[in-house]
Motif scaffolding. Structure first.
Motif, mmCIF file in Angstrom:
data_model
loop_
_atom_site.group_PDB
_atom_site.id
_atom_site.type_symbol
_atom_site.label_atom_id
_atom_site.label_comp_id
_atom_site.label_asym_id
_atom_site.label_seq_id
_atom_site.Cartn_x
_atom_site.Cartn_y
_atom_site.Cartn_z
ATOM 1 N N ASP A 66 -7.856 4.554 2.160
ATOM 2 C CA ASP A 66 -6.862 3.522 2.479
ATOM 3 C C ASP A 66 -7.559 2.481 3.355
ATOM 4 O O ASP A 66 -7.876 2.737 4.514
ATOM 5 C CB ASP A 66 -5.687 4.191 3.200
ATOM 6 N N SER A 118 -0.696 -7.048 3.718
ATOM 7 C CA SER A 118 0.245 -7.029 4.853
ATOM 8 C C SER A 118 -0.429 -7.220 6.210
ATOM 9 O O SER A 118 0.254 -7.503 7.189
ATOM 10 C CB SER A 118 0.987 -5.687 4.914
ATOM 11 N N LYS A 119 -1.737 -7.014 6.301
ATOM 12 C CA LYS A 119 -2.388 -7.015 7.616
ATOM 13 C C LYS A 119 -3.134 -8.328 7.852
ATOM 14 O O LYS A 119 -2.527 -9.290 8.265
ATOM 15 C CB LYS A 119 -3.305 -5.791 7.730
ATOM 16 N N ARG A 132 5.261 -7.781 0.233
ATOM 17 C CA ARG A 132 5.082 -6.458 -0.363
ATOM 18 C C ARG A 132 4.055 -6.522 -1.492
ATOM 19 O O ARG A 132 4.391 -6.401 -2.676
ATOM 20 C CB ARG A 132 6.406 -5.850 -0.864
ATOM 21 N N THR A 172 -4.145 -3.872 0.994
ATOM 22 C CA THR A 172 -2.853 -4.542 1.202
ATOM 23 C C THR A 172 -3.052 -5.977 1.670
ATOM 24 O O THR A 172 -4.086 -6.299 2.261
ATOM 25 C CB THR A 172 -2.012 -3.784 2.254
ATOM 26 N N ALA A 184 0.839 -1.207 0.000
ATOM 27 C CA ALA A 184 0.000 0.000 0.000
ATOM 28 C C ALA A 184 0.872 1.254 0.000
ATOM 29 O O ALA A 184 0.477 2.294 -0.514
ATOM 30 C CB ALA A 184 -0.919 -0.019 1.215
HETATM 31 C C1 LIG Z 1 -3.106 2.637 7.035
HETATM 32 C C2 LIG Z 1 -1.950 1.955 6.396
HETATM 33 N N1 LIG Z 1 -1.804 2.050 5.067
HETATM 34 C C3 LIG Z 1 -0.784 1.458 4.440
HETATM 35 C C4 LIG Z 1 0.158 0.733 5.145
HETATM 36 C C5 LIG Z 1 1.313 0.118 4.396
HETATM 37 O O1 LIG Z 1 0.991 -1.176 3.990
HETATM 38 P P1 LIG Z 1 1.969 -2.031 3.079
HETATM 39 O O2 LIG Z 1 2.685 -2.977 3.978
HETATM 40 O O3 LIG Z 1 1.057 -2.743 2.131
HETATM 41 O O4 LIG Z 1 2.904 -1.101 2.377
HETATM 42 C C6 LIG Z 1 0.044 0.609 6.535
HETATM 43 C C7 LIG Z 1 1.050 -0.133 7.309
HETATM 44 O O5 LIG Z 1 1.151 -0.076 8.503
HETATM 45 C C8 LIG Z 1 -1.044 1.246 7.178
HETATM 46 O O6 LIG Z 1 -1.202 1.185 8.500
#
Ligand SMILES: Cc1ncc(COP(=O)(O)O)c(C=O)c1O
Length: 363
Positions: A183, A212-213, A221, A210, A82
């Motif tokens: 976002d 990632s969570k 990535r 994303t 993201a």
């Molecule tokens: C609100 C928010 N957006 C984007 C990101 C970044 O995510 P990514 O790991 O996909 O770059 C984070 C990461 O902590 C986040 O908290």
């Protein structure tokens, strides 16, 4: 009719012809000698993917499964997290030294960071101090001076969604002048709040996601941009020639398979239960002023002044995020939710804190 994206895109972006990588040009033949790669694998020969060859220039198969996951047919672009999505949006539509973005603090710091790194100004419209809700009117007014509005829903670090109705209200009132980025990095923890379904109705809406969570794939990535064709036409021009390594693509496809999605949904439910149990275990403590409602995999805790929860947890080997440096988050600590066992241990440590109160040294 000229789209808003067309009106906002700087002249240099409009003229930009995407870099013609070897994969983008494609072709057919027997011997592929067009990309200055090694012709045969040299190292890691037994690896599943052909590491000596460049990957697809835009992984279409990934975009297609992600669209299916989001129940949308709107253009979807896989990017390197993201964070890259945020950077791409700013670099596509803003001009250094001229343009501005709107953010709503306290929020994810990368919006302002990416803007500043590109000499783009940030206009801040703080969330309301009492409940961290969105001040729609203030955002809409500020947006008149800005090209892009960044809304983080659910918001990091406050943990709450900004509300679909509020986002719709912003979208209704910005359609003539600014793009609106939502976002949704934490949306799997409150899927009903997603606004992906609104892209068709509001072509100036850009949703960022994303893996990632909730998907637990931060190391891969992989993030996504979803928007209307008119917006995506410009963003896609700036995407680097090979945005996704082949090895990541294989794992992403597996994660987005029916079995992968089932596992993510079930783990998300468990994590939410763990979060709620953790909150119940600590919210009654007399020195805790507030545990803010969360629709994410973290909770924001505000302690009374003079309490140094962050340092106390570090002394017990627990690393959390000290948010106290932000004016709106004085005496706040953000704690990510781990396994049930971990959170049981952390809540016990926190419950024992009353005995060892130390003066605050917030930084
Ligand atoms: C609100 C928010 N957006 C984007 C990101 C970044 O995510 P990514 O790991 O996909 O770059 C984070 C990461 O902590 C986040 O908290």
């Amino acid at each position: 009719m000229t789209s808003l994206a067309e009106k906002l895109a700087p002249e240099n972006i409009k003229k930009l012809i995407p870099y013609q990588s070897a994969r983008r040009i494609g072709g057919s033949g027997r011997l592929w000698l067009n990309a200055n790669e090694l012709e045969q694998p040299l190292l890691f020969k037994r690896h599943q993917s052909e590491l000596h060859r460049y990957p697809d220039f835009l992984p279409q198969d990934i975009a297609a499964v992600y669209q299916a996951y989001c129940h949308t047919s709107q253009p979807t672009l896989a990017v390197r997290g993201a964070d890259e999505a945020i950077d791409l949006v700013i670099r596509t539509f803003c001009q250094p030294g001229r343009d501005s973005i709107v953010t709503c603090s306290p929020t994810y710091a990368m919006y302002q960071f990416c803007a500043e790194s590109f000499s783009v100004t940030t206009i801040d419209c703080p969330l309301r101090a009492n409940d961290f809700s969105l001040d729609v009117e203030q955002v809409v007014n500020a947006a008149k001076q800005a090209k892009v509005v960044f809304l983080c829903s659910p918001n990091n670090p406050t943990g709450q969604p900004l509300g679909r109705e509020n986002i719709i209200s912003v979208l209704e009132q910005t359609a003539q002048h600014s793009l609106v980025v939502v976002d949704e990095a934490y949306i799997e923890f409150e899927l009903a709040e997603s606004v992906v379904d609104l892209i068709e109705r509001y072509p100036h809406l850009i949703v960022i996601r994303t893996l990632s969570k909730a998907f637990g794939l931060a190391a891969l990535r992989c993030g996504f941009i979803l928007s209307s064709p008119s917006v995506m036409d410009f963003i896609a021009r700036l995407v680097p020639p090979y945005p996704m390594p082949d090895s990541s693509s294989e794992i992403v496809l597996h994660a987005l398979s029916p079995q992968g999605l089932k596992k993510v949904a079930s783990h998300t439910r468990t994590l939410i239960e763990t979060r709620d149990q953790f909150v119940s275990a600590i919210r009654h403590l007399p020195w805790i002023e507030n545990v803010y409602p969360s629709a994410t995999n973290f909770v924001l805790i505000r302690t009374q002044a003079g309490i140094n929860l962050f340092d106390y947890l570090v002394q017990h080997g627990v690393v959390t995020r000290n948010q106290g440096h932000e004016a709106a988050l004085k005496h706040c600590v953000r704690i990510t939710i781990g396994s049930a066992q971990t959170m049981q241990e952390v809540s016990e440590i926190i419950c024992n804190f009353s005995d060892v109160l130390t003066p605050s040294t917030e930084r």
